[in-house]
Design an enzyme around this catalytic site. Structure first.
Site, PDB file in Angstrom:
ATOM      1  N   HIS A 121       0.863  -1.183   0.000  1.00  0.00           N
ATOM      2  CA  HIS A 121       0.000   0.000   0.000  1.00  0.00           C
ATOM      3  C   HIS A 121       0.899   1.232   0.000  1.00  0.00           C
ATOM      4  CE1 HIS A 121      -2.851   2.972   1.670  1.00  0.00           C
ATOM      5  NE2 HIS A 121      -3.824   2.138   1.327  1.00  0.00           N
ATOM      6  N   ASP A 198       3.023  -3.928   8.033  1.00  0.00           N
ATOM      7  CA  ASP A 198       1.741  -3.259   7.833  1.00  0.00           C
ATOM      8  C   ASP A 198       0.647  -4.282   8.131  1.00  0.00           C
ATOM      9  OD1 ASP A 198      -0.650  -2.244   6.835  1.00  0.00           O
ATOM     10  OD2 ASP A 198       0.147  -1.744   4.850  1.00  0.00           O
ATOM     11  N   GLN A 201      -4.595  -5.016   7.110  1.00  0.00           N
ATOM     12  CA  GLN A 201      -5.538  -5.990   6.572  1.00  0.00           C
ATOM     13  C   GLN A 201      -5.469  -7.346   7.258  1.00  0.00           C
ATOM     14  OE1 GLN A 201      -7.860  -5.221   4.425  1.00  0.00           O
ATOM     15  NE2 GLN A 201      -7.146  -3.164   3.922  1.00  0.00           N
TER      16      GLN A 201
END
Length: 409
Positions: A121, A198, A201
């Site tokens: 992302h 990250d 999600q």
């Protein structure tokens, strides 16, 4: 897990859109909020609203207890060694920027390497681009297979003794790829690098144990896991956080202030300057309680089942292209419908009451790797059902007819 019963806990889902019951399939962007979270935030504002840490009055004490209690819940949720390792932020983007500015810019230098993937992302790409420009470090990318996965042998080949930081998503917000974080962390540490994950999600959908994974930093957002917008957290190993300088200065993060110099509080408070996101933290704590009552393993199993069903149903529609691995993928399906632009697909689906995301999903380099300009994405959560997938599939057939395709027989 009874998804139909759970759906009743989310007031926003009990409505019609364009004359159809709402089918919300944009959970990768943000999830809806259950009554328990809404009521927790409402209760804070109605009964406990005050600034934290500074006041000795009753409201201030209650607000502080609620805020720090939420930090304890996050620490337990991630299995952090201590709540000192949890910093409240506005979300994943802020957390990753904190690591980039507070750690990487101070530690990296010319000749060092930052290792990424092309599935990142923008929030886990642009901060490292800026670090490289500021320090002279070099960006390197782990090769991806044709299905959007990475191989451990390619990680081994890409991460070298010059690598100082590996930044990688746990779950791709486009491909649904679940990266082998524990194995990648082992390689990074063996070669002298730290790993930044990250978790935007992954955290809402599966049980995450930061100590078992042995990650150095882990970022996530509350709004993707039933909590309010504007709240998230950064986990960091205590020794790394203690070595960092804060990047925001002002009230609350200080220990002692003189006219020409100041000293900082201990972690985590030295990174939380100003009035924090108190109500958001309260809501995040309530969301964690809600999710743990259901069980993260139950949520994971449910989403994998829904996703397998969605891949099967959409694969049966002529003209639909699905991106990402067909097996072992997280709860989303990214696709295109022939030559129809994804924005047009999403617009027609909206007329049927179905909400999906369309665009580049803040992953423009990945779109170029896929050789497309944009995609549509249906992303699932605990309140979605196979009936939702059936409605999506039928509406995609209608979309084909709308744009002049022959109906499927």
């Amino acid at each position: 897990m009874d998804s139909k019963a759970l759906k009743a806990e989310f007031p926003i889902l009990n409505q019609e859109i364009n004359g159809h019951p709402l089918v919300y399939l944009d959970n990768g962007a943000t999830t809806q909020k259950p009554r328990a979270v809404i009521e927790a935030v409402k209760h804070y504002y109605e009964w406990d609203n005050a600034n934290v840490h500074r006041g000795v009055h009753t409201l201030g004490s209650r607000a502080t207890d609620a805020y720090e209690g939420a930090r304890e819940k996050v620490a337990k949720f991630l299995n952090a060694a201590s709540s000192r390792e949890i910093i409240f932020t506005r979300g994943t983007t802020t957390s990753l920027n904190l690591v980039a500015s507070g750690y990487a810019r101070q530690k990296l230098q010319e000749g060092d390497e930052i290792v990424l993937t092309q599935m990142e992302h923008h929030s886990n790409l642009i901060p490292w681009q800026q670090v490289a420009k500021a320090t002279g470090a070099t960006l390197k990318y782990i090769p991806m297979q044709s299905d959007g996965t990475v191989r451990i042998e390619d990680v081994e080949a890409t991460v070298t003794e010059q690598t100082k930081l590996v930044a990688i998503t746990f779950v791709s917000n486009v491909l649904g790829t679940i990266n082998p974080i524990k194995e990648i962390a082992e390689i990074a540490h063996r070669k002298g690098a730290i790993i930044v994950v990250d978790g935007a999600q992954s955290t809402p959908h599966m049980k995450v144990d930061v100590r078992a994974l042995n990650v150095d930093f882990y970022a996530f957002s509350g709004h993707k896991m039933c909590a309010p917008t504007g709240i998230g957290a950064l986990y960091g190993k205590a020794e790394l956080l203690e070595s960092m300088e804060p990047i925001e200065f002002g009230g609350e993060m200080i220990d002692f202030v003189e006219l020409y110099d100041s000293s900082w509080k201990e972690i985590p408070w030295k990174f939380e300057g100003g009035t924090p996101i108190i109500a958001g933290a309260v809501g995040l704590g309530a969301a964690i309680d809600f999710l743990e009552q259901i069980g993260l393993d139950n949520i994971d199993r449910h989403e994998r089942k829904i996703t397998r069903y969605a891949v099967e149903q959409l694969s049966n529609i002529e003209g639909v292209s699905i991106y990402g691995p067909l097996e072992n993928r997280a709860g989303l399906v990214t696709f295109n419908l022939g030559e129809v632009h994804p924005h047009d697909v999403a617009t027609v689906l909206d007329t049927e009451g179905i909400a999906v995301r369309a665009g580049h999903h803040c992953c423009q380099p990945l779109m170029r790797w896929l050789k497309v300009s944009a995609t549509a994405r249906a992303s699932f959560y605990l309140y979605n059902t196979e009936e939702d997938v059936d409605l999506l599939a039928r509406s995609l057939v209608k979309t084909k007819e709308f744009f002049g395709y022959e109906p499927i027989r």
